[in-house]
Structures are given as structure tokens and as C-alpha cells.
Design a protein around this motif. Structure first.
Motif, PDB file in Angstrom:
ATOM      1  N   ASN B 188       0.971  -1.088  -0.005  1.00 57.10           N
ATOM      2  CA  ASN B 188       0.021   0.172   0.038  1.00 57.10           C
ATOM      3  C   ASN B 188       0.778   1.182  -0.015  1.00 57.10           C
ATOM      4  N   ASP B 189       0.830   1.966  -0.867  1.00 60.46           N
ATOM      5  CA  ASP B 189       1.594   3.298  -1.347  1.00 60.46           C
ATOM      6  C   ASP B 189       1.497   4.170  -0.015  1.00 60.46           C
ATOM      7  N   PHE B 190       0.035   4.261   0.464  1.00 61.68           N
ATOM      8  CA  PHE B 190      -0.288   5.302   1.355  1.00 61.68           C
ATOM      9  C   PHE B 190       0.558   4.932   2.787  1.00 61.68           C
ATOM     10  N   ASP B 191       0.384   3.752   3.326  1.00 58.68           N
ATOM     11  CA  ASP B 191       0.984   3.391   4.866  1.00 58.68           C
ATOM     12  C   ASP B 191       1.768   2.478   4.718  1.00 58.68           C
ATOM     13  N   LYS B 192       2.219   2.001   3.568  1.00 58.31           N
ATOM     14  CA  LYS B 192       3.463   0.738   3.558  1.00 58.31           C
ATOM     15  C   LYS B 192       2.904  -0.439   3.952  1.00 58.31           C
ATOM     16  N   SER B 193       1.653  -0.601   4.104  1.00 57.20           N
ATOM     17  CA  SER B 193       1.140  -1.610   4.876  1.00 57.20           C
ATOM     18  C   SER B 193       1.358  -2.952   3.392  1.00 57.20           C
ATOM     19  N   LEU B 194       1.381  -4.112   3.961  1.00 57.99           N
ATOM     20  CA  LEU B 194       1.529  -5.240   2.969  1.00 57.99           C
ATOM     21  C   LEU B 194       0.429  -6.252   3.180  1.00 57.99           C
ATOM     22  N   LEU B 195       0.104  -6.876   1.786  1.00 53.08           N
ATOM     23  CA  LEU B 195      -0.487  -8.152   1.860  1.00 53.08           C
ATOM     24  C   LEU B 195       0.337  -9.188   1.388  1.00 53.08           C
ATOM     25  N   VAL B 196       0.348 -10.102   2.421  1.00 56.46           N
ATOM     26  CA  VAL B 196       1.422 -11.339   1.953  1.00 56.46           C
ATOM     27  C   VAL B 196       0.331 -12.466   1.848  1.00 56.46           C
ATOM     28  N   ARG B 197       0.775 -13.582   0.865  1.00 55.81           N
ATOM     29  CA  ARG B 197       0.283 -14.968   1.160  1.00 55.81           C
ATOM     30  C   ARG B 197       1.419 -15.794   1.667  1.00 55.81           C
TER      31      ARG B 197
END
Ligand SMILES: [Mn+2]
Ligand SMILES: [Mn+2]
Ligand SMILES: [Mn+2]
Ligand SMILES: [Mn+2]
Lengths: 217, 217
Positions: B188-197
Motif C-alpha cells: 500500500n503506497d499510502f501507509d506501506k502496509s503489505l498483503l502477503v500470501r
DNA sequence: GGAATGCTTTAGACATATCTAAATTTTCAG
DNA sequence: CTGAAAATTTAGATATGTCTAAAGCATTCC
């Protein structure tokens, strides 16, 4: 919550109150804790304020129920760690006391529960001393000192009262191991020293100083 | 010989000197040791007198060779005890840090040698941290933070930087265990959060705060 | 019963590790 | 380059646990 030092005083008071009848004296505590009488008096005031001991100036000292419970908890931890050091890490029984003196102060109830389970709920430590129950009761053993055994009697060596490296190594060299059967052959009237025969058939000399630290059943 | 407190300061200085370039500041130490800056200054004077740190007033602090050696010894003990608590006593990796904080100060060289052997000379602790060598060297790992991994990359979770119970339990609930393979799906560009599998195919959300505490290779 | 003796406690210090408040030094913004 | 803000150190206290020296009880031995 008690400091290491407070825990050590509680243990010392417990230990001395087993050795003699009646209340424990300031000087005896000073000797056992390797401090001076003045320091002991300071600590007794503090433990008394916390209601861990019964204390009246000049009258000696005695653990309260709560104080005894805490002392037995410390002793329980000490002995469980000694079992761990011998059974799991392979230390000799002569090398574990000083390390257990440190480990006994680690604060975590969960740790004690798990350690006890890991060791399979041992009843005795490597010196034959009974391990207090989780509830804070000291199991009775009914052992006698070897000095009280008559000539000709067969007894089993169950525990030692002295934990110093020197004493325990002396026993190792003499072939006196925990659990071994020994027979008292002669008692010297003059110095109360003994000659005992061990399982292996060899005859071992034991001064009164040694014999009074051996518990048998 | 150092007190518990001195050992903890050495460890804190070591830990902070890894986090940022240059010397460690008084305030940073005060925060990490949960004391006040004035207390830190007192201790820095003492450690400097013992030549365990390089210290000039107002200029920050750095371990000497001897200081680093001692710090790594403490860290070695801490991590070996953590392995023991997880592997032998069955504690969760989220419950061992505080107990190891106590055990790391037990003084006995023989104990460390035997514990290390008993655990089969482990190279990493339950959090994936490398265990310093007996000689006092910290093994290099070359891990990166998950925040530095690009979208689409497959990586293996090797270690965590944060040891708090809350953080580790959060990972457990997310199915993120040490050694598991994860793929970064989106950043996520805004908060640098990730989605990982994860290996199991489930998709997990990781805030930047979480991701920066995960080390991968 | 009244010293002398031996325990025990108090008085006054010291070392460690901590704190708050005040002073000092460094850093940084204008 | 200079003054304000931030960081750091010093000053003075507190708490714990220890000590030596001196004073206070208790027991015991004439
Ligand atoms: Mn012992
Ligand atoms: Mn024992
Ligand atoms: Mn840890
Ligand atoms: Mn760890």
C-alpha cells in the motif's frame, strides 16, 4: 515480593529452626548468612514489618506461616534445579549447590511448574533431601543419622546433610553413594568414629564428623 | 565481575549501537533501560572507569572490545536459555523473553558449556536471532526486513526483531511462523502496509509496524 | 543480689542504583 | 552568528543492604 536477600534470610531461618529447638538467634543467622549481627538485626526488623517472621527484640525469631511457605518455595526451587543440573546437564552432585543458590531466585511460577513436570515430579534432590510440595509442605522422611545406628545394623544411605564440594567428593572417593547399603562394623568409643562395610565388601572409615552428616533408613 | 545492572547496560549499549550508526546517546539508554538520563550518566561513569565503554561527557558512548565481549556473553546466555525454555520445557516463543532476562545473569561458565551441549549447540534462538559464539563473536545472518522486499518476491521468514508477548501472539494468530515461505502480494503506497500470501494459501495483512519487525531471506 | 560476660540492638557510615530539580553543554533554527 | 531548545550532567535525596563501634539487655556466676 521479596528480594534475593530476603529470600536467603527466610531460608536461613527455616534451616536453623530445624537444627535446634526454640527460636533462632541473631548470631546464628549472622554466621550462616556470612554477615554481622548488626546486619541481621536490620533485616529482622524488615521481615517482621512484612509479617514473615515473629520477632521480639532480644528474644530470637521464628517464621510465620506465610514466611515458612515462602521459605519452602525457595527450597523447592533450589532442589528442583539441583535435580535438573545433575539429571539433565550431567553435573556431579558435588558441583550443583552453588549454581542452585542462584537459580532458586528466578521468579516465574510457570517455570517451576514446567521444570517439575520435565523432571517427572522428583521427590528427592541429588543429596537425598525431600522436595517440598507445590503447596509448601516439607515431606517427612524419618531418616536417622548414621551416628545413631548400632553395631551390626544394615542400613541404606538416603541423604547427606552437608552439601560442600569437599565433603561430597570425599564420599565419592570412599565409595559411599546415595542408596547404597552399609553395615556398621565397629564404633570407636573414644572419638565415636565408625568402620562400616559397603555393598562392595570394602571397609570404610568414617569420622564422627562425617557420620553425623549421613542420613540412613 | 559485573552486577546484573552493569550487564544490562552493556547489553543495552550493544543493542542500540546496532540500531543506528555512531555512538549511543544517554537518552536512548534511559528509554531502553526504563530509567532516567541522570541514572544513565552515573552508570556510564562507572562502566568507563572499568574500561568497558569509551565515554566522553556529552559525546555519547561505545563499547570497548572487552565491553562487547561481555555484552555478547550475556546475549549468548539469554538466547541459550530461550532455546531451553521452548525446546525442553515447552514454553511458547511469546513467553520466554522475561524469564531469560533473569536466567542470563546466572554466573557459571560450566553451566553455559553444558547447557549449550545439552541443547545440541543451537545456532539460533526461538526468535531466529543468532547465538553468539563462545569466543564472543556475533554470527552474520544477512537477513533483510520484510519492508525491503519487492512485490512478487518469495521469501522465508527467518527472525523477528520484537520479542514482546503481544507481538508474537499476533504473529501466531496470523499464521506467520518462523521458517514459513511468504509472498508479497501488494504494498500500500499510502501507509506501506503489505498483503502477503503464506504457504497455506491464506492472505495476511501486515502493517508497516509489523513488517519492519520481520526478517526474511 | 549484683557484677561480669556475652548477646543483641542502635548509631553512624559506606556502596550501589535510583530519582527530581537545577545547571551546563551542544545543537539547530532563524 | 546567536539565542532558544534539546540533551546531558551535576547536586542533593532516597532505598537497600552492609559494616564498625558503642550502648543496652539478659544470663549467670559468685
Ligand atoms: Mn543445595
Ligand atoms: Mn541439595
Ligand atoms: Mn529475548
Ligand atoms: Mn530471543
Amino acid at each position: 515480593m521479596q528480594s534475593f536477600t530476603e529470600e536467603n534470610y527466610l531460608k536461613a531461618i527455616y534451616s536453623l529452626s530445624l537444627r535446634h529447638e526454640g527460636d533462632v538467634s541473631t548470631n546464628a543467622l549472622a554466621e550462616l548468612t556470612a554477615t554481622k549481627a548488626a546486619s541481621v538485626t536490620d533485616m529482622l526488623r524488615k521481615l517482621s514489618d512484612k509479617e514473615l517472621i515473629h520477632y521480639k527484640k532480644y528474644q530470637g525469631v521464628r517464621l510465620t506461616e506465610e514466611g515458612e511457605r515462602l521459605a519452602l518455595q525457595v527450597i523447592r526451587r533450589h532442589r528442583l534445579w539441583e535435580v535438573f543440573l545433575v539429571e539433565k546437564l550431567g553435573f556431579g552432585w558435588d558441583a550443583v549447590h552453588d549454581i542452585a543458590e542462584q537459580l532458586e531466585h528466578i521468579r516465574s511460577d510457570e517455570l517451576v511448574v514446567r521444570l517439575d513436570g520435565y523432571l517427572d515430579h522428583p521427590q528427592f534432590d541429588p543429596h537425598g533431601d525431600p522436595i517440598p510440595t507445590p503447596a509448601g509442605k516439607m515431606p517427612e522422611t524419618g531418616y536417622r543419622k548414621l551416628t545413631e545406628v548400632g553395631v551390626g545394623e544394615d542400613v541404606r544411605l538416603m541423604a547427606v546433610l552437608e552439601h560442600s564440594t569437599e565433603f561430597l567428593q570425599h564420599l565419592d572417593r570412599s565409595g559411599l553413594t546415595l542408596g547404597c547399603i552399609i553395615t556398621v562394623k565397629t564404633v570407636n568409643d573414644f572419638d565415636k568414629s565408625l568402620l562400616v562395610r559397603t555393598e562392595t565388601g570394602s571397609t570404610v572409615f568414617a569420622s564422627q564428623d562425617v557420620a553425623k552428616n549421613l542420613l540412613v533408613s
